[in-house]
Design a protein around this motif. Structure first.
Motif, short mmCIF file in Angstrom:
data_model
loop_
_atom_site.label_atom_id
_atom_site.label_comp_id
_atom_site.label_asym_id
_atom_site.label_seq_id
_atom_site.Cartn_x
_atom_site.Cartn_y
_atom_site.Cartn_z
N GLU A 177 -5.85 0.28 4.18
CA GLU A 177 -4.45 0.11 3.81
C GLU A 177 -4.22 -1.25 3.16
O GLU A 177 -3.44 -1.37 2.20
CB GLU A 177 -3.57 0.25 5.05
CG GLU A 177 -3.51 1.65 5.62
CD GLU A 177 -2.68 1.73 6.89
OE1 GLU A 177 -2.15 0.67 7.31
OE2 GLU A 177 -2.54 2.82 7.45
N SER A 181 -2.62 -1.95 -0.38
CA SER A 181 -1.29 -2.58 -0.43
C SER A 181 -1.32 -4.01 -0.95
O SER A 181 -0.35 -4.49 -1.53
CB SER A 181 -0.65 -2.58 0.96
OG SER A 181 -1.37 -3.43 1.84
N ASN A 253 1.01 -3.94 -4.00
CA ASN A 253 1.49 -2.60 -4.33
C ASN A 253 2.88 -2.46 -3.71
O ASN A 253 3.02 -2.35 -2.49
CB ASN A 253 0.54 -1.55 -3.77
CG ASN A 253 0.94 -0.13 -4.17
OD1 ASN A 253 2.11 0.20 -4.25
ND2 ASN A 253 -0.06 0.71 -4.39
N PHE A 256 3.84 0.18 -0.99
CA PHE A 256 3.47 -0.10 0.40
C PHE A 256 4.39 -1.15 1.01
O PHE A 256 4.78 -1.05 2.16
CB PHE A 256 2.02 -0.59 0.48
CG PHE A 256 1.00 0.50 0.41
CD1 PHE A 256 0.52 1.10 1.57
CD2 PHE A 256 0.50 0.94 -0.81
CE1 PHE A 256 -0.42 2.11 1.51
CE2 PHE A 256 -0.43 1.95 -0.88
CZ PHE A 256 -0.91 2.53 0.29
#
Length: 261
Positions: A177, A181, A253, A256
């Protein structure tokens, strides 16, 4: 075990809560025979690595080590640049900021900017935190291949809280993640009652990597401020990455970032 590695073990005994040590401390902390501990402390004193506290039998780091520590901080351009970014953000938002480095499976704070809010988060410089259970640690671990992360935890994880990754697979999922992100977050994990946001950046020339972090009391996290911190850290780190040529930097990002923590 060589005398150099033994001396390093002694130096690791010092922390923000343990400013000096005795022979008895080394026996307890390192499982070292009393006679060996006594000889080692005297040898480190004679070589200028330690000094005695007055006329006592307690030993503390010497002025030489303090000077080396100062040189490390100010000679490391990546730390300087990152610290400047965190200092500006911390001053603007009023929350505490840190620069941390990873050493194996732990992260260590090397600079700090205490916040000005009445409720502020402060962790002592030099304290070691488990990398898997902190935003700074995960931001740095995300820069490693998964297989290299696995080698750091051959016996699995011992989570300090329910919000930290409970096993290696959960950790790897969080690292994925972070790569997607561009930032890492922790909430009430290695440091209880704290929400932290971190971004990592490196210098391929020197091999140095640091995490830029802002910490907030967990009870005060608001979405608008959270997004502002994420954006500011990411923007500052991206500028550093451009200067150092960091090809492993993960850009922000927004999709996110806009997801609630």
């Amino acid at each position: 075990m060589s005398i150099l590695s033994s001396a390093a073990d002694v130096l690791r005994c010092f922390s923000s809560t343990r400013h000096d040590v005795t022979v008895t401390d080394l026996v307890t902390l390192l499982g070292m025979p009393k006679s060996n501990a006594s000889r080692l402390l005297r040898a480190m004193r004679d070589e200028g690595l330690l000094e005695t506290v007055g006329q006592t039998k307690r030993y503390r780091p010497s002025l030489l080590l303090n000077q080396v520590g100062q040189l490390y901080r100010f000679a490391a351009s990546l730390i300087d640049r990152s610290d400047a970014v965190v200092g500006v953000i911390s001053d603007r938002i009023g929350h505490t900021g840190y620069i941390s480095v990873r050493r194996g499976a732990h992260v260590i704070g090397v600079t700090a900017h205490p916040g000005r809010h009445a409720l502020r988060v402060v962790t002592a410089i030099g304290d070691r935190l488990p990398a898997f259970a902190s935003s700074t640690g995960r931001a740095l671990l995300a820069r490693l291949p998964d297989e290299e992360v696995r080698t750091l935890y051959p016996e699995g994880l011992s989570a300090p809280s329910e919000t930290a990754p409970q096993d290696l697979e959960a950790l790897l999922a969080r690292l994925a993640e972070i790569r997607a992100s561009g930032f890492a977050e922790s909430h009430d994990e290695a440091v209880r009652g704290v929400h932290a946001i971190s971004v990592a950046v490196g210098d391929p020339t020197t091999g140095d990597e640091v995490a830029l972090c802002i910490t907030i009391p967990a009870t005060l996290v608001e979405q608008q401020e959270r997004l502002a911190i994420i954006a500011a850290l990411s923007e500052g780190a991206a500028e550093i990455a451009a200067l150092t040529g960091d090809t492993r930097f993960f850009p922000l990002n927004l999709a996110f970032a806009e997801t609630a923590p």
